[in-house]
Write a protein that holds these residues in place. Structure first.
Motif, PDB file in Angstrom:
ATOM      1  N   LEU A 454      -0.006  13.164  -0.886  1.00 42.49           N
ATOM      2  CA  LEU A 454      -0.733  11.896  -1.194  1.00 42.49           C
ATOM      3  C   LEU A 454      -0.076  11.020  -1.902  1.00 42.49           C
ATOM      4  CD1 LEU A 454      -3.283  10.418  -0.830  1.00 42.49           C
ATOM      5  CD2 LEU A 454      -4.405  11.259  -3.245  1.00 42.49           C
ATOM      6  N   ASN A 455       0.136   9.815  -0.938  1.00 44.19           N
ATOM      7  CA  ASN A 455       1.192   8.851  -0.641  1.00 44.19           C
ATOM      8  C   ASN A 455       0.603   7.282  -1.479  1.00 44.19           C
ATOM      9  OD1 ASN A 455       3.293   7.112  -1.431  1.00 44.19           O
ATOM     10  ND2 ASN A 455       3.618   6.454   0.762  1.00 44.19           N
ATOM     11  N   LEU A 456       1.020   7.670  -3.508  1.00 40.73           N
ATOM     12  CA  LEU A 456      -0.194   6.612  -4.029  1.00 40.73           C
ATOM     13  C   LEU A 456       1.292   6.159  -4.745  1.00 40.73           C
ATOM     14  CD1 LEU A 456      -1.873   8.523  -6.294  1.00 40.73           C
ATOM     15  CD2 LEU A 456      -2.401   8.210  -4.392  1.00 40.73           C
ATOM     16  N   GLN A 457       2.295   5.821  -3.644  1.00 37.86           N
ATOM     17  CA  GLN A 457       3.092   4.198  -4.018  1.00 37.86           C
ATOM     18  C   GLN A 457       2.346   3.546  -3.917  1.00 37.86           C
ATOM     19  OE1 GLN A 457       6.817   5.463  -2.598  1.00 37.86           O
ATOM     20  NE2 GLN A 457       7.971   3.516  -3.901  1.00 37.86           N
ATOM     21  N   TYR A 459      -0.265   1.256  -4.879  1.00 36.71           N
ATOM     22  CA  TYR A 459      -1.707   1.228  -5.276  1.00 36.71           C
ATOM     23  C   TYR A 459      -1.455   1.625  -6.992  1.00 36.71           C
ATOM     24  CZ  TYR A 459      -3.231   2.909  -0.818  1.00 36.71           C
ATOM     25  OH  TYR A 459      -3.038   2.507   0.710  1.00 36.71           O
ATOM     26  N   SER A 460      -2.007   0.752  -7.407  1.00 39.32           N
ATOM     27  CA  SER A 460      -2.125   0.540  -8.902  1.00 39.32           C
ATOM     28  C   SER A 460      -3.553   1.444  -8.653  1.00 39.32           C
ATOM     29  CB  SER A 460      -2.699  -1.070  -9.654  1.00 39.32           C
ATOM     30  OG  SER A 460      -4.261  -1.249  -8.400  1.00 39.32           O
ATOM     31  N   LEU A 461      -3.501   2.689  -9.960  1.00 44.75           N
ATOM     32  CA  LEU A 461      -4.328   3.352 -10.204  1.00 44.75           C
ATOM     33  C   LEU A 461      -5.333   2.561 -11.361  1.00 44.75           C
ATOM     34  CD1 LEU A 461      -2.926   6.494 -10.627  1.00 44.75           C
ATOM     35  CD2 LEU A 461      -4.082   5.637  -8.581  1.00 44.75           C
TER      36      LEU A 461
END
Length: 619
Positions: A454-457, A459-461
């Motif tokens: 899962l590429n969360l680059q 995206y602001s969590l």
């Protein structure tokens, strides 16, 4: 270790077939004495009508029959051809022989449910008969239906709780027939149509023998739940405990035990899609035949991978013959050469191991991540019919795994032509869960290529505040509804089926679509007070502006890239596409032609790799 009743197991075949496939057959056995109370008789026929209509679209292959008992006459049924070699017992009458439901049969039954009921007192009559003879007639109809049946069910409607006195000849015949139903695996359901029905007078002992239980263990069924299940055939769950595979578990050198593999869930069988001819809606039968054609010598055929050969370039020969499946070959291009494999060699490569289980070792329970779901879990239990003493060794291994908190790692091949899988055997105890038994739960382990990253680059969590988490926990609790997951159906689909049936038979038919849907107004009222605090915690919602199209408000529209029509593109065209990073608009033939012109070899590869070769050539 508690006993796990698997006396209904059947030997599994090695081929990839459904061992317990077959059609379901239901015979509605109606007591003619119900006609004395016309309301009870009408309610009985209404339940049967709902049952027939509910599965008309989704369970069209089921066999349905309607039989009356305690009748004076035996008029001819709807279709006499279905009653060949079947003798109708005295004081019984067959209204609908056991057959698939059709529009004609359904219309016949709907006409019977009119107020006169085909002049029931004169045509059928009412007279004391034998329930044992009626059950024998139903079982004969099951045997003579001409199809393999997975389940056979007799549903008896009556309002008489004591048809025969204890010790009479008919009483003994019914008890003997109850034993026959248990031996022939025929289910028997009793639906009393009157209030204050006393099972103790006759049917408690009869149903205990049918269900193969002690008379003290018999519990009276819930009438409302039984009516609900019978009225809607889509809710019926007639699956039984059956062993899916019988395997040998190899624990070491010359140490083997026999085990049985069970499924926790039954797969939903959906109706098959069929192709119809547009002119008359007749079913189209598709048959695939492989033919070989000889091509004149001297013709060169391009047989590279992912390319089709046009038959117009080669003259067709008159020599044609059917190709048998055993004569087919699997061709792969390896190192620029074609390598042929026979069907037998392909099956060996797919399944290098013989069917069975092999123990590889043990792991700590904490080292296995059971949340990595790959396949629905199964259940493992010993089987004494192949190797004696399997239960003793199985129990010893099960107890040690529980004591030391270990799981067994094995490789399993359930049948031929199936690739091996790695599994973890998790010991389970019946006291810990209602659904589990004493044995091993089979957890299928994933391979490396089955993991997804899962590429969360980019995206602001955002972390939710504690007050917001508590509010949504309240919302989740207030929106809970009571339902049974295994009988929940699509409400929209139910409404569509109801409209189809209503228009086909010109009746008012209501499905369960509205009953399956939650009450949205009631849900809004429950969460109204909670939602008011959301704005104070999370603030106002951001307004997302609509994205503009390329031509809206821009001075120039984006230019469309023109495709290259030449078989071999020029160097300048390739460089232009490289600068725009649009090499993917070229076809495989164009890429191969350009690389061959530049003396590049090893072109029997996929398109992305061909593009990489072009980029390397220009770098």
């Amino acid at each position: 270790m508690s006993a796990y009743n698997d006396h209904e197991d059947e030997e599994s075949d090695e081929e990839d077939v459904d061992l317990f496939s077959g059609r379901e057959a239901i015979t509605f056995l109606i007591d003619a004495k119900l006609y004395n109370d016309i309301d009870e008789f009408a309610n009985t026929l209404d339940i049967v009508q709902k049952s027939l209509l509910s599965g008309l679209l989704t369970r069209g292959k089921d066999f349905i029959g309607v039989v009356f008992v305690n009748t004076e006459n035996s008029p001819e049924p709807k279709d006499l051809t279905r009653m060949k070699n079947i003798v109708v017992a005295p004081n019984t009458a067959v209204l609908l022989p056991l057959a698939e439901l059709s529009k004609e049969i359904m219309e016949y039954f709907l006409n019977f449910t009119t107020p006169d009921y085909f002049d029931f007192p004169k045509r059928f009559g009412i007279k004391d008969g034998s329930i044992a003879n009626a059950i024998r007639l139903c079982t004969n109809m099951f045997k003579q239906c001409g199809y393999k049946l997975s389940t056979q069910t007799i549903i008896y409607f009556t309002n008489c709780d004591e048809p025969y006195k204890e010790g009479s000849s008919e009483f003994q015949k019914c008890l003997q027939k109850a034993k026959d139903l248990d031996e022939t695996d025929v289910q028997f359901e009793l639906l009393p149509m009157c209030e204050n029905f006393d099972y103790n007078k006759f049917y408690k002992e009869f149903l205990s023998m049918v269900q193969h239980i002690e008379i003290d263990q018999f519990t009276e069924p819930n009438k409302e739940e039984l009516i609900k299940m019978i009225s809607n055939r889509n809710l019926q769950q007639n699956s039984k405990k059956r062993c899916t595979y019988h395997l040998k578990w190899i624990l070491g050198n010359n140490v083997e035990i026999s085990v049985g593999l069970y499924n926790y869930f039954k797969k939903k069988v959906l109706p098959k899609s069929v192709k119809l001819l547009r002119t008359n809606n007749s079913i189209i039968d598709v048959k695939r035949v492989y033919k070989t054609k000889t091509i004149e010598s001297g013709m060169e055929v391009d047989q590279e991978l992912n390319e089709n050969v046009s038959t117009e370039k080669f003259p067709k020969s008159n020599e044609e013959e059917d190709l048998k499946p055993s004569d087919t070959r699997k061709v792969l291009i390896i190192g620029g050469r074609q390598v042929e494999f026979t069907c037998e060699e392909v099956s060996r490569m797919r399944s290098p191991l013989a069917p069975g289980m092999r123990l590889l070792g043990f792991k700590n329970l904490e080292s296995i991540s059971f949340h990595n779901f790959v396949k629905t879990t199964s259940f493992l239990y010993p089987d004494e019919r192949i190797i004696n003493g399997s239960t003793t060794l199985f129990r010893a291994l099960w107890e040690k795994c529980i004591q030391r908190k270990k799981v067994a790692i094995c490789v399993i091949v359930p049948r031929r032509k199936v690739p091996p899988r790695f599994i973890a055997l998790l010991p389970t105890e019946k006291k810990n869960s209602f659904n589990d038994h004493d044995g091993f739960r089979i957890v299928y382990l994933p391979f490396e290529n089955e993991f997804r990253l899962l590429n969360l680059q980019g995206y602001s969590l955002v972390e939710a505040p504690d007050d917001g988490v508590k509010i949504f926990e309240k919302i989740s609790n207030k929106l809970k509804i009571k339902f049974t997951p295994h009988i929940l159906r699509d409400p929209t689909l139910e409404i569509i089926e109801a409209n189809i049936i209503g228009s086909a038979f010109d009746i008012e038919y209501e499905g369960l679509g509205e009953g399956c849907s939650p009450d949205f107004e009631q849900q809004d009222e429950r969460i109204q007070k909670v939602i008011e605090n959301l704005t104070d915690i999370f603030g106002q919602d951001l307004e997302i502006t609509k994205k503009k199209r390329p031509g809206d408000g821009l001075p120039e529209r984006a230019q469309k890239i023109q495709k290259i029509t030449e078989e071999c593109p020029t160097r300048q065209q390739i460089e232009d596409l490289l600068s725009k990073e649009e090499l993917n608009i070229l076809t495989i033939k164009q890429l191969k032609a350009y690389l061959q012109e530049n003396n590049v070899t090893g072109l029997s590869i996929t398109k992305p790799k061909l593009i990489e070769k072009v980029i390397e050539l220009h770098s």
